[in-house]
Write an enzyme that holds these catalytic residues in place. Sequence first.
Site, PDB file in Angstrom:
ATOM      1  N   HIS A 169       0.830  -1.223   0.000  1.00 45.76           N
ATOM      2  CA  HIS A 169       0.000   0.000   0.000  1.00 45.76           C
ATOM      3  C   HIS A 169       0.858   1.264   0.000  1.00 45.76           C
ATOM      4  O   HIS A 169       0.454   2.304   0.520  1.00 45.76           O
ATOM      5  CB  HIS A 169      -0.947   0.031   1.211  1.00 45.76           C
ATOM      6  CG  HIS A 169      -1.748  -1.220   1.399  1.00 45.76           C
ATOM      7  ND1 HIS A 169      -2.996  -1.402   0.858  1.00 45.76           N
ATOM      8  CD2 HIS A 169      -1.442  -2.383   2.055  1.00 45.76           C
ATOM      9  CE1 HIS A 169      -3.452  -2.612   1.186  1.00 45.76           C
ATOM     10  NE2 HIS A 169      -2.507  -3.229   1.898  1.00 45.76           N
ATOM     11  N   SER A 290      14.823  21.936 -16.475  1.00 45.61           N
ATOM     12  CA  SER A 290      13.581  22.687 -16.682  1.00 45.61           C
ATOM     13  C   SER A 290      13.927  23.980 -17.401  1.00 45.61           C
ATOM     14  O   SER A 290      15.003  24.550 -17.194  1.00 45.61           O
ATOM     15  CB  SER A 290      12.956  22.988 -15.325  1.00 45.61           C
ATOM     16  OG  SER A 290      12.142  24.134 -15.396  1.00 45.61           O
ATOM     17  N   GLU A 303      10.051   8.768 -16.719  1.00 38.27           N
ATOM     18  CA  GLU A 303       8.642   9.137 -16.937  1.00 38.27           C
ATOM     19  C   GLU A 303       8.155   8.670 -18.305  1.00 38.27           C
ATOM     20  O   GLU A 303       7.019   8.207 -18.461  1.00 38.27           O
ATOM     21  CB  GLU A 303       8.461  10.647 -16.798  1.00 38.27           C
ATOM     22  CG  GLU A 303       8.566  11.100 -15.350  1.00 38.27           C
ATOM     23  CD  GLU A 303       8.669  12.610 -15.217  1.00 38.27           C
ATOM     24  OE1 GLU A 303       7.996  13.158 -14.349  1.00 38.27           O
ATOM     25  OE2 GLU A 303       9.424  13.239 -15.975  1.00 38.27           O
TER      26      GLU A 303
END
Length: 476
Positions: A169, A290, A303
């Site tokens: 979990h 970025s 990603e």
Amino acid sequence: MLEYRNLKQRSLIMEKMWSGRFSEAASSLLDEFNASIMFDRELYQEDIEGSIAHATMLTEQGILNKDELESIKKGLAQVKEEIEAGEFTWELSDEDLHMAIEKRLTAIIGDTGKKLHTARSRNDQVAVDFRRYVLRKNKEIMSLIHALMTALHKVAGKHSETLIPGMTHLQHAQPTNFAFHLMAYGSMFKRDFERFEDSYRRNNISPLGCAALAGTPHNINRQSTANQLGFDSVSTNCLDTVSDRDFAIEILFNISMAMMHISRFAEEMILWSSYEFKFITFSDAYSTGSSIMPQKKNPDAAELLRGKSGRVYGNLMSLLTVMKGLPLAYNKDTQEDKEGVFDSVKTMEISLKILRESLLTLTVHEDNMKAACKVGHLSATDLADYLVEHCDIPFREAHFITGKAVAKSEELGIDLSDISYEELKAIDGRIEENVMPYMSIKHSMNARTSEGGTSTVRTIEQLAKFNSWLEENNSF
Ligand code: ARG
């Protein structure tokens, strides 16, 4: 797209190979809609090899003579050269690569080129080309998975004692070691490898000679073309064979499953590389910056590994849907089988390479992993196990007593692994001083000695088995 438009322009002046019974030229809109030549040229190698095998068999059977065969072979070699040199003119009006190659062959060698298609249809031709492409890619992907597994084994080999919180979990559960965690992915990739291998074996059957749908009256020898092209055997039912795309759906599924595993791994690595975890740092080579925030170092590679599962699932769904309502045998819908497979194959190949490189170049922060094990009372199960083993307390009651110890630790603002013997004794008088080793995180990890468990001893055993498997399966 640009290339597509140019092809369309040129197509307006071209004549069709199948135009005998037609009196009107095809609409240029239909040319554009109907053609697969923009993408099926990916199959040129398989198409040329298939044609050589077919012509060779026709010669063996006395349908072509030796001179004709030599001429076809020479012509096809030239076509191949032209394609590879980027000199081949792909005409939209040729519809697909099969007709484009045959047309060019005939232009080079003359009328003998027109004999090549004897006892063959584009239906068995595309079936053999595409199947062989998929089989080749099965092997290439297996070798890339093997390389990834080898890298995984290498990294894991250094970390059979590196503590890391095992979770359920996404909450701290029990201490494990990092190698054990990595080898969980090793097990998934092994299943992936075996799935591609299994599909390869099942689908290594030759469609050539099925012709349009029902076979041919010509005296062909299907075993000969199957042997020449490296197939294990010849297909049984021509009607099935020319419309069968199970092999394509299988590779799409196998890729989807492998990408799902990669996506889960990528997700964990993204979490681990965050400031909140700081278990790993990706190398600069596999991170990006970025455009606005100068401090950022983003895990874009991971990603995308996670994100690209979406497109390969889409390709699988797409082909399953294309096939589901098709009557036997060939239908043009089937032409929709290729782009998704090409896309998924390319996605799979680059993903396997990127994951391997990212893995080999990342830094593992062992101290942070270890420190994280001191949060969340990871030795709780061990205390319960101690109560069962040493105090003869039924597990349910042991669970309750341990819960009390956890609550006490929370009250004291400490982790259960740092609770004192006195505090434990106060909770239950049956607890003895020999409980203390059970409270240690490392002890907890090493206590799990059951087969397939996380203890360092079992992990090393697992690594060794994995390595033997890698050695036994390194030829493709
Ligand atoms: N371009 C077609 C495909 O990829 C080749 C087979 C066409 N056969 C036919 N009878 N129209 O499926």
